[in-house]
Design a protein around this motif. Structure first.
Motif, PDB file in Angstrom:
ATOM      1  N   TYR A 880       1.130  -1.182  -0.052  1.00  0.00           N
ATOM      2  CA  TYR A 880      -0.187   0.027   0.089  1.00  0.00           C
ATOM      3  C   TYR A 880       0.853   1.104  -0.203  1.00  0.00           C
ATOM      4  CZ  TYR A 880       1.295   0.915   4.872  1.00  0.00           C
ATOM      5  OH  TYR A 880       1.949   1.335   5.792  1.00  0.00           O
ATOM      6  N   SER A 881       0.300   2.318  -0.438  1.00  0.00           N
ATOM      7  CA  SER A 881       1.173   3.547  -0.480  1.00  0.00           C
ATOM      8  C   SER A 881       0.347   4.879  -0.130  1.00  0.00           C
ATOM      9  CB  SER A 881       1.901   3.633  -1.519  1.00  0.00           C
ATOM     10  OG  SER A 881       0.851   3.803  -2.693  1.00  0.00           O
ATOM     11  N   GLU A 914     -20.535  -0.699  16.293  1.00  0.00           N
ATOM     12  CA  GLU A 914     -20.908   0.543  16.785  1.00  0.00           C
ATOM     13  C   GLU A 914     -20.021   1.688  16.330  1.00  0.00           C
ATOM     14  OE1 GLU A 914     -19.236  -1.544  20.383  1.00  0.00           O
ATOM     15  OE2 GLU A 914     -20.261  -1.962  18.609  1.00  0.00           O
ATOM     16  N   ALA A 915     -18.772   1.149  15.488  1.00  0.00           N
ATOM     17  CA  ALA A 915     -17.984   2.324  14.801  1.00  0.00           C
ATOM     18  C   ALA A 915     -18.033   2.002  13.547  1.00  0.00           C
ATOM     19  CB  ALA A 915     -16.708   1.565  15.365  1.00  0.00           C
ATOM     20  N   PHE A 916     -17.126   3.042  12.496  1.00  0.00           N
ATOM     21  CA  PHE A 916     -17.385   2.742  11.222  1.00  0.00           C
ATOM     22  C   PHE A 916     -15.703   3.182  10.907  1.00  0.00           C
ATOM     23  CE2 PHE A 916     -18.385   6.991  12.960  1.00  0.00           C
ATOM     24  CZ  PHE A 916     -17.676   7.845  12.067  1.00  0.00           C
ATOM     25  N   SER A 917     -15.391   2.803   9.634  1.00  0.00           N
ATOM     26  CA  SER A 917     -14.257   3.134   9.097  1.00  0.00           C
ATOM     27  C   SER A 917     -14.246   4.441   8.487  1.00  0.00           C
ATOM     28  CB  SER A 917     -13.769   2.239   7.966  1.00  0.00           C
ATOM     29  OG  SER A 917     -13.685   0.772   8.467  1.00  0.00           O
ATOM     30  N   THR A 918     -13.012   5.172   8.567  1.00  0.00           N
ATOM     31  CA  THR A 918     -12.966   6.737   7.975  1.00  0.00           C
ATOM     32  C   THR A 918     -11.934   6.813   6.897  1.00  0.00           C
ATOM     33  OG1 THR A 918     -11.380   7.252   9.663  1.00  0.00           O
ATOM     34  CG2 THR A 918     -13.844   7.299  10.341  1.00  0.00           C
ATOM     35  N   LEU A 919     -10.920   5.711   6.859  1.00  0.00           N
ATOM     36  CA  LEU A 919     -10.048   5.924   5.833  1.00  0.00           C
ATOM     37  C   LEU A 919      -9.750   4.657   5.262  1.00  0.00           C
ATOM     38  CD1 LEU A 919      -7.340   7.945   7.530  1.00  0.00           C
ATOM     39  CD2 LEU A 919      -8.860   8.750   5.932  1.00  0.00           C
ATOM     40  N   LEU A 920      -9.523   4.363   3.886  1.00  0.00           N
ATOM     41  CA  LEU A 920      -9.127   3.053   3.551  1.00  0.00           C
ATOM     42  C   LEU A 920      -7.617   3.085   2.862  1.00  0.00           C
ATOM     43  CD1 LEU A 920     -12.594   2.416   1.617  1.00  0.00           C
ATOM     44  CD2 LEU A 920     -11.761   1.373   3.852  1.00  0.00           C
ATOM     45  N   TYR A 921      -7.013   2.060   2.797  1.00  0.00           N
ATOM     46  CA  TYR A 921      -5.898   1.738   2.263  1.00  0.00           C
ATOM     47  C   TYR A 921      -6.076   1.655   0.679  1.00  0.00           C
ATOM     48  CZ  TYR A 921      -3.676   0.851   6.620  1.00  0.00           C
ATOM     49  OH  TYR A 921      -3.168   1.072   8.214  1.00  0.00           O
ATOM     50  N   THR A 922      -5.358   2.303  -0.248  1.00  0.00           N
ATOM     51  CA  THR A 922      -5.397   2.061  -1.514  1.00  0.00           C
ATOM     52  C   THR A 922      -4.176   1.517  -2.182  1.00  0.00           C
ATOM     53  OG1 THR A 922      -4.778   4.401  -2.080  1.00  0.00           O
ATOM     54  CG2 THR A 922      -7.114   4.009  -1.985  1.00  0.00           C
ATOM     55  N   ASN A 925      -8.289  -1.019  -0.370  1.00  0.00           N
ATOM     56  CA  ASN A 925      -9.577  -0.800   0.037  1.00  0.00           C
ATOM     57  C   ASN A 925      -9.816  -1.363   1.476  1.00  0.00           C
ATOM     58  OD1 ASN A 925     -10.275   1.067  -1.866  1.00  0.00           O
ATOM     59  ND2 ASN A 925     -11.046  -0.115  -2.875  1.00  0.00           N
ATOM     60  N   TYR A 926      -8.927  -1.904   2.137  1.00  0.00           N
ATOM     61  CA  TYR A 926      -8.847  -2.327   3.467  1.00  0.00           C
ATOM     62  C   TYR A 926      -9.080  -0.978   4.466  1.00  0.00           C
ATOM     63  CZ  TYR A 926      -7.415  -7.269   2.300  1.00  0.00           C
ATOM     64  OH  TYR A 926      -7.285  -8.457   1.875  1.00  0.00           O
ATOM     65  N   SER A 927      -9.591  -1.382   5.495  1.00  0.00           N
ATOM     66  CA  SER A 927      -9.776  -0.278   6.476  1.00  0.00           C
ATOM     67  C   SER A 927      -8.624   0.446   7.324  1.00  0.00           C
ATOM     68  CB  SER A 927     -10.779  -0.815   7.723  1.00  0.00           C
ATOM     69  OG  SER A 927     -10.967   0.350   8.691  1.00  0.00           O
TER      70      SER A 927
END
Length: 969
Positions: A880-881, A914-922, A925-927
């Motif tokens: 990833y980068s 009860e939580a959520f992802s805010t950023l994804l690795y490109t 698209n992993y959290s």
């Protein structure tokens, strides 16, 4: 009468023959009676095959003496007076009459063992092993005049020559540049030893007050800028200011007239020197200023040059202006002319000429002359071309990776010093030049009263090597010492015995052995060799080679790659040198303290005050290493660190300007010198702030690469985990290729590639609170302070004074192979953070091993219950980068590089329902980040370190969004 004379002669002959036969018989008796005693004699290095033994015995019945000569192995041990007395007592007890009444002399390697005794108590010795009247009593070569504390029991006014082994060299017969040692366990000796000497040993010696000369380039800065009167349009700006006396031509000096230099060319004879008379009044002073045009901001060593004249003064006043801060020096120009003279290493900014320069005035306490020549900033790239008339090439590597031979030529040494083989054998020249440079500098001083030289009072030399060899039982190979006595009739130029080198060797090796055994157990002390090696034979001062450990032995390197071990090893060497030189100077010594701990800053916005507190470090190995005070170094805004303020107690407060970021480092000091600095903590009081953020620096890890050890494999896997260098390191040659010890010969064990040679790798710089603080400050309206994780874990920080906690975890993890544990989370830290959220505080947590490092139930529970991250589904991501989300794309440091530590493996964080992802690795698209929006508190957790976001604008943008989310209710 003739008949009587013949009879007497026959009787005398028979008597002498009888004595001879009796002596020969006695030699056999002595040897037989003592053979088992000495073959069974145990040292720390004897084995079943390597034993002490009698080489010969000489008995003189008429003189009633017996001389017992033992081998080098026996002589290689440390002798005390009590040990020697015990050996003589045992020998007399084992011998029959009449030999037990003879005068017995026991020799080790040809020297009476009583002369091999190392006795630091000051008891008079029959052999002259001390400098005595030769001790240098004058001004030192270089003195930093703004030290905020005095050093009275360290190595003040002592000059040492210290070097790391080998370096890249030109192999004449093959017409190529290469290393002097093989690629093993991700490194080579040419690279490895300097990772102990440069970042650890040299600063320790200098922190004790010593001036240290090193024949190899010491600066890891690949850029080099030279400002000089002869090439005023190159490298920066050279300017002269004249007052009472004008600057004039002072003779031959330095000029860089070409990019590369061939064998025999000397840049210190191509230019001119400037000179003027001294003045005693500041209002009458003339000045020269050298302003560099550095290609990029960073740390640069500063070297000055000048000429030594009969009228030179001992207190030439230099000022180094670095990032707006001035550090002053006095340089003794009565010595060291015509070469580069190291002042120190400083931070310089690009395109800031008024804040970054070096100046020299003719102000002096003495009537005489001040001279000025070029000033050099940075270590630079190698510029000595080697080869033949058809092709002459430079190494293509930074100068700090080259052998001393090439640095000597660039430093203006005579041809005979660096090219004794007349350009035909660079390997031999490089080995010899380390000693020859030392002698050339010391020549004419009280320690080496020769006809020629630079008069620098160098009193000791030590070469730091690593050895070859594999322990047959998977234990340590350990430490070996080498010295030379059989040269120049066993004396130095002053008449002092070369056995002084053995004392130096013994003191250093004893310190290494004692400390490493207490710290790590089963460290092996090998023998001291009295051998004819250039690095110990040629110096005209006490000299030794320390083979610190074996670069070919896995267990040695499992410690050797660990930065914490490197620190401890360097500290043992420093302590040994301190004790030896203090003995030579007949002065008491005190060991410099260890770094402080539990460092924290605290805000008092009402008083516009920032308070610092800390706890002294504890040294269980050295009772004298107790702080007498501390030095607080402060960086204000964009300026550099100041020269420090001394305080007696572990506390410091001052009034701060609003909206200005302050950064701090603290050292502990005593009569013996100064400790290594603490981590850097930052703080800011914002004008009209509506919230406060506490930054916890939880990233303390330094580590070697991943250790691999099974029944059939051993080595270091840089791909699995490259580790974390202390600050930075050029020590790796490439990834290990041969791991299998069952299918490969021992000579191939650990064989490695070369794809990383010449590359600097950034590590833990311990300044990440400032990176976070700068991003927080741009959000506006937030004050912030920072603390070490140790302070939180010691329950000395009230988290409830803050609205948000920003926890930096970086590459912190309990890797299972380092000599110290570095858990990312601990029960004490988790408990403090849980209590903080219970009181409605919000959390920002970032790090590469937040999920994967949680082995303890308490930590896993914190991950789930507080951060709302699934502790049972940790996933590592290698390829990833970038991370995307929140209307931005974040570019990350994911490859090893010289600018910033890299996160080569990141956590993929799985949010609980009860939580959520805010950023994804490109592009995977992993959290990459999980956010929790609760009624009582909020939390954001990043699976990568926040400070590994490459660009400041991206850090500012995402930090503003994080803070806004965390503060909202």
């Amino acid at each position: 009468m003739v008949s009587m004379k013949k009879r007497l002669m026959v009787l005398a002959g028979a008597f002498l023959l009888g004595l001879s036969v009796y002596s020969q018989s006695g030699e056999k008796i002595v040897k037989s009676r003592l053979g088992d005693y000495f073959s069974d004699y145990q040292t720390s290095y004897t084995t079943a095959t390597d034993r002490c033994k009698i080489e010969r015995v000489k008995v003189d019945a008429s003189a009633r003496t017996a001389e017992i000569y033992l081998n080098e192995l026996f002589a290689g041990q440390s002798f005390s007076r009590d040990k020697v007395k015990g050996i003589y007592r045992d020998v007399k007890r084992l011998l029959p009459a009449p030999y037990n009444a003879y005068t017995i002399i026991i020799y080790g390697n040809g020297i009476p063992i009583e002369n091999l005794v190392t006795d630091m108590s000051g008891t008079p010795s029959e052999v002259q092993k001390k400098w005595g009247q030769a001790l240098h009593r004058g001004a030192p070569w270089v003195e930093r005049t703004q030290r905020p504390y005095p050093i009275t029991k360290g190595m003040q006014q002592r000059h040492l020559s210290v070097w790391a082994s080998h370096g890249r060299y030109y192999k004449n017969d093959q017409k190529e540049w290469t290393w002097q040692r093989p690629y093993l366990y991700c490194t080579t000796e040419d690279l490895f030893t300097q990772t102990i000497v440069i970042p650890y040993l040299l600063p320790m010696l200098e922190n004790a007050g010593a001036y240290v000369f090193t024949p190899r380039e010491r600066d890891w800065q690949p850029h080099e800028v030279i400002v000089d009167n002869d090439t005023r349009d190159s490298g920066g700006t050279y300017s002269e200011h004249e007052n009472k006396y004008a600057w004039e031509n002072g003779g031959v000096g330095f000029a860089q007239l070409k990019r590369t230099y061939l064998d025999g060319e000397n840049p210190f004879t191509d230019g001119t020197v400037r000179s003027t008379h001294t003045v005693t009044r500041k209002s009458q002073a003339s000045e020269i200023r050298w302003t560099p045009d550095v290609p990029e901001s960073g740390r640069y060593a500063v070297y000055v040059s000048y000429a030594t004249l009969p009228t030179s003064v001992s207190d030439a006043h230099y000022v180094v202006r670095h990032q707006g801060v001035s550090t002053t020096f006095k340089v003794n120009q009565q010595m060291g002319g015509g070469t580069w003279v190291y002042l120190g290493t400083f931070d310089f900014d690009k395109d800031q000429p008024h804040s970054n320069y070096v100046s020299l005035s003719n102000l002096s306490n003495y009537r005489g002359t001040v001279t000025a020549d070029a000033v050099r900033f940075g270590g630079g790239m190698g510029n000595i071309a080697r080869g033949d008339s058809l092709q002459e090439v430079v190494s293509g590597f930074p100068r700090y990776l080259e052998g001393a031979r090439y640095n000597a030529q660039w430093s203006g040494m005579p041809y005979s010093v660096y090219s004794g083989k007349n350009g035909t054998n660079d390997y031999s020249d490089d080995i010899n030049v380390r000693s020859y440079m030392t002698n050339y500098l010391a020549g004419g001083s009280s320690y080496f009263p020769a006809d020629s030289g630079l008069h620098v009072p160098i009193e000791m030399a030590i070469a730091l090597h690593s050895d070859a060899g594999i322990a047959p039982d998977s234990t340590f190979v350990g430490t070996l010492g080498i010295y030379t006595t059989d040269f120049n009739e066993g004396t130095f130029a002053t008449g002092m015995s070369r056995l002084a080198s053995r004392e130096l060797c013994d003191v250093v090796m004893t310190q290494v052995d004692e400390d490493l055994n207490r710290l790590y157990g089963q460290w092996k002390r090998r023998q001291m060799f009295d051998r004819n090696y250039s690095e110990t034979r040629e110096p005209q001062v006490p000299a030794m080679i320390l083979e610190m450990l074996s670069h070919q032995n896995f267990r040695d390197m499992a410690l050797g790659h660990d930065p914490a071990f490197k620190f401890n090893l360097a500290r043992t060497i420093y302590k040994g040198v301190l004790k030896y030189t203090s003995y030579q100077h007949e002065e008491d010594y005190v060991v410099q303290p260890l770094p402080i701990t539990c460092f924290q800053t605290r805000l008092n916005p009402d008083e516009k005050e920032i308070t610092l507190t800390w706890t002294p470090g504890q040294d269980t190995l050295e009772p004298s290493a107790i702080p007498k005070g501390y030095v607080v170094y402060t960086k204000q805004g964009e300026n550099g660190y100041d020269n420090g303020i001394f305080v007696h107690e572990p506390r410091f407060s001052f009034r701060a300007e609003e909206n200005v970021i302050y950064s701090f480092k603290v050292t502990a000091v005593n009569d013996g010198g100064e400790s290594f600095p603490s981590e850097e903590l930052s703080a800011m009081i914002a004008k009209n702030a509506f919230a406060k953020v506490l930054i916890i620096d939880g990233f303390q890890r330094v580590a070697g690469p991943q250790v691999i050890l099974t029944d059939s494999t051993r080595g270091f896997d840089l791909s699995a985990d490259p580790g974390v260098p202390y600050m930075r390191s050029p020590g790796f040659c490439g990834r290990q290729i041969v791991f299998n010890t069952a299918l490969n010969p021992k000579s191939a064990w650990g064989f490695s590639g070369n794809e990383l040679e010449g590359k600097m790798i950034a590590g833990n710089t311990f300044d990440h609170s400032r990176t976070h603080g700068e991003a927080i400050s741009t959000a506006g309206g937030y004050s912030f302070a920072s603390v070490s994780r140790a302070a939180v874990e010691a329950q000395s920080v009230d988290l409830n004074e803050y609205n948000i906690v920003d926890l930096i975890l970086g590459l912190q993890k309990n890797d299972g192979y380092s000599t110290r544990p570095y858990p990312s989370l601990t029960p004490a830290l988790c408990s403090a953070l849980q209590e903080f959220t219970r009181m409605r505080g919000s959390l920002l947590v970032s790090g590469a091993y937040i999920a994967r490092d949680q082995k303890q139930k308490e930590n896993a529970d914190f991950l789930r219950n507080t951060l709302k991250v699934d502790a049972y589904a940790p996933v590592a991501l290698d390829a990833y980068s970038q991370a995307t989300g929140m209307n931005t794309t974040l570019h990350l440091y994911t490859e090893l590089n010289p600018q910033h530590y890299a996160v080569t493996h990141a956590d993929c964080l799985i949010p609980l329902p009860e939580a959520f992802s805010t950023l994804l690795y490109t592009p995977t698209n992993y959290s990459a980040a999980v956010a929790y929006q609760g009624e009582d508190y909020r939390a954001i957790t990043l699976g990568f370190p926040f400070e590994c976001i490459k660009y400041a604008a991206d850090r500012d943008k995402v930090m503003g969004a994080f803070l806004s989310f965390l503060l909202s209710r």
